[in-house]
Design an enzyme around this catalytic site. Structure first.
Site, PDB file in Angstrom:
ATOM      1  CB  SER A   1      -0.916  -0.043   1.235  1.00 40.18           C
ATOM      2  OG  SER A   1      -1.699   1.107   1.312  1.00 40.18           O
ATOM      3  CD  GLN A   2       1.745   4.727   3.231  1.00 35.58           C
ATOM      4  OE1 GLN A   2       2.507   5.589   2.803  1.00 35.58           O
ATOM      5  NE2 GLN A   2       0.485   4.986   3.505  1.00 35.58           N
TER       6      GLN A   2
ATOM      7  CD  GLU B   1       2.553  -7.752  10.045  1.00 37.40           C
ATOM      8  OE1 GLU B   1       2.563  -6.524  10.274  1.00 37.40           O
ATOM      9  OE2 GLU B   1       1.808  -8.280   9.183  1.00 37.40           O
TER      10      GLU B   1
ATOM     11  CG  HIS C   1       3.353   2.932  12.259  1.00 36.84           C
ATOM     12  ND1 HIS C   1       2.844   3.870  13.127  1.00 36.84           N
ATOM     13  CD2 HIS C   1       3.001   1.730  12.764  1.00 36.84           C
ATOM     14  CE1 HIS C   1       2.209   3.242  14.113  1.00 36.84           C
ATOM     15  NE2 HIS C   1       2.302   1.946  13.917  1.00 36.84           N
TER      16      HIS C   1
ATOM     17  CD  GLU D   1     -31.129   4.611   5.388  1.00 39.17           C
ATOM     18  OE1 GLU D   1     -30.508   5.461   6.065  1.00 39.17           O
ATOM     19  OE2 GLU D   1     -31.804   4.913   4.389  1.00 39.17           O
TER      20      GLU D   1
END
Ligand code: NAD
Ligand code: MG
Ligand code: MG
Length: 338
Positions: free
Chosen positions: A26-27, A83, A107, A226
Site C-alpha cells: 500500500s505505502q 510485524e 510508522h 442506511e
C-alpha cells in the site's frame, strides 16, 4: 503548531540520493512512484520470488533484492509490514546499510517499541502520510498530496530533519502540509486512532447498526444502504467542511435526530473503553500482544479475518456494489496493480 510546505523543503536533497523502498504494498507502491516522478533515483527492494516484482517492473522502476537495494541506497525506507520489519532489519537491512545512511519509516511502531534498535551512525527518521497508500498515490497524480507527519529519532549527521522534509515533499506531502512530531506521539495516536475510531470503532458501529435492522426484520439491502453505503456521503461532507458542514447538508430531521441520539450510542461506556485502549497502547501492552501474535504464526488474526469476511453485510455489499459499476471504475484499490 507549525506546518511546512514545499517552499520550506529542499527537494534537491532527496533528488541527490538513491532511495531504496523496501516492500511494494500500500505505502511502498505510492512512495516509489511518487518519488520517481519527483526526480528521485528509486530502487525497490523485494524478497526473492515476491509477487510484487512484476508490478514494479511494469511501473518502470528498478527492482532488486532487499540486501542489494539497501547496499545501493543513501536512504532506506522500510515499507514492509510492521510485524516483519524487526527480523528483516536484523537479517537483511542492517548488515547492508552504508555507514551514515538514513533509515526511514512510515510508522513508529518498531522504533518506539524497541523492536528495532538502529546503529548509532545512522540518521533515523519518519515520513508518515496521514492516509492509506492508495490515496497517497492518487492525490499525488492529481497534483495534490496527503498531509504528512515527519519525525527524527536519531540525528547522526545533523541533517536528519532536512532529509525528512525533503523526502516528504517529494512524496507529495508538501502540497498538503507537513507537521513535525515525535516517534512516540505518532505511534501512540496512530494506534489509538485506528483501533478506537477508524478501523475498529467505525466498523463495529456499522455492523451493530446493520444487525439491529436485520434483527428487526428489515431487508438486508436496506440495512446496507442506511448503515454502510451512505456513510461515505456523510464522511465526505465531514471531511470537506467539518461536522457543521454535514449538518447543514442533511435534513433538519436528520440533524435533530443525530444531535439527540448519537451520544446514546457512543456514551460513557464507549469513552471508558477508549481510555483503556489508549492506556494499553501507551503501556506497550498492545505492542506486546501484537508481537506475540506474530511470533506464534498470527493464527488468531487469520481466524478474525475469515470471520469478518464471512459476515452477511459483506455478502450483501458485494452484490449491491455490482449494481453500482461506477464505484469499481473509480476504485482506489486494484489488487492486480497495487
Ligand atoms: P502492505 O502490507 O501493504 O505491504 C507490504 C509489502 O511488503 C508487500 O506488498 C510486500 O511487497 C512486502 N512484504 C510483505 N511481507 C514481507 C516480508 N515478510 N519481508 C519483506 N517484505 C515483505 O504494508 P503497508 O500497509 O504499506 O505498510 C507499510 C508501512 O507503512 C508500515 O510501517 C505501516 O504502518 C505504514 N503505514 C501504512 C499505511 C497504509 O496506508 N497502509 C499508512 C501509514 C503508514
Ligand atoms: Mg497505522
Ligand atoms: Mg435517511
Amino acid at each position: 503548531m507549525k506546518v511546512f510546505y514545499d517552499k520550506d523543503a529542499n527537494l534537491s536533497i532527496v533528488q541527490g540520493c538513491t532511495v531504496a523502498i523496501i516492500g511494494y504494498g500500500s505505502q511502498g507502491h505510492a512512495h516509489a512512484n511518487n518519488l520517481k516522478e519527483s526526480g528521485v533515483s528509486v530502487v525497490v527492494g523485494l524478497r526473492a520470488g515476491s509477487a510484487s516484482e512484476e508490478k514494479v517492473r511494469e511501473a518502470g522502476i528498478e527492482v532488486a533484492g532487499i540486501g542489494e537495494a539497501t547496499a545501493a541506497a543513501d536512504i532506506v525506507m522500510v515499507l514492509a509490514p510492521d510485524e516483519h520489519q524487526s527480523a528483516l532489519y536484523a537479517e537483511q537491512i542492517e548488515p547492508n546499510l552504508r555507514q551514515g545512511a538514513t533509515l526511514a519509516f512510515a510508522h513508529g511502531f518498531n522504533i518506539h517499541f524497541e523492536q528495532i534498535r538502529p546503529r548509532e551512525d545512522l540518521d533515523v527518521i519518519m515520513i508518515a502520510p496521514k492516509g492509506p497508500g492508495h490515496l497517497v498515490r492518487s492525490t499525488y497524480k492529481q497534483g495534490g498530496g496527503v498531509p504528512t507527519l515527519i519525525a527524527v529519532f536519531q540525528d547522526a549527521s545533523g541533517k536528519a530533519r532536512e532529509t525528512a522534509l525533503s523526502y516528504a515533499s517529494a512524496n507529495g506531502g508538501g502540497r498538503a502540509g507537513i507537521i513535525e512530531t515525535t516517534f512516540r506521539d505518532e505511534t501512540e495516536t496512530d494506534l489509538f486512532g485506528e483501533q478506537a475510531v477508524l478501523c475498529g470503532g467505525v466498523t463495529a458501529l456499522i455492523e451493530a447498526g446493520f444487525e439491529t435492522l436485520i434483527e428487526a426484520g428489515y431487508e438486508p439491502e436496506m440495512a446496507y444502504f442506511e448503515c454502510l453505503h451512505e456513510l461515505k456521503l456523510i464522511v465526505d461532507l465531514i471531511y470537506e467542511g467539518g461536522i457543521s458542514n454535514m449538518n447543514y447538508s442533511v435534513s433538519n430531521t436528520a440533524e435533530y435526530g443525530g444531535l439527540t441520539r448519537g451520544s446514546r450510542v457512543v456514551g460513557d461506556q464507549a469513552r471508558e473503553a477508549m481510555k483503556k485502549i489508549l492506556a494499553d497502547v501507551q503501556s506497550g501492552e498492545f505492542a506486546r500482544e501484537w508481537v506475540k501474535e506474530n511470533a506464534s504464526g498470527a493464527e488468531h488474526l487469520r481466524q478474525l479475518r475469515e470471520a469478518s469476511q464471512g459476515q452477511s453485510i459483506e455478502k450483501v455489499g458485494a452484490q449491491l456494489r455490482d449494481m453500482m459499476p461506477w464505484i469499481r471504475e473509480q476504485r482506489l484499490v486494484d489488487r492486480s496493480r497495487n
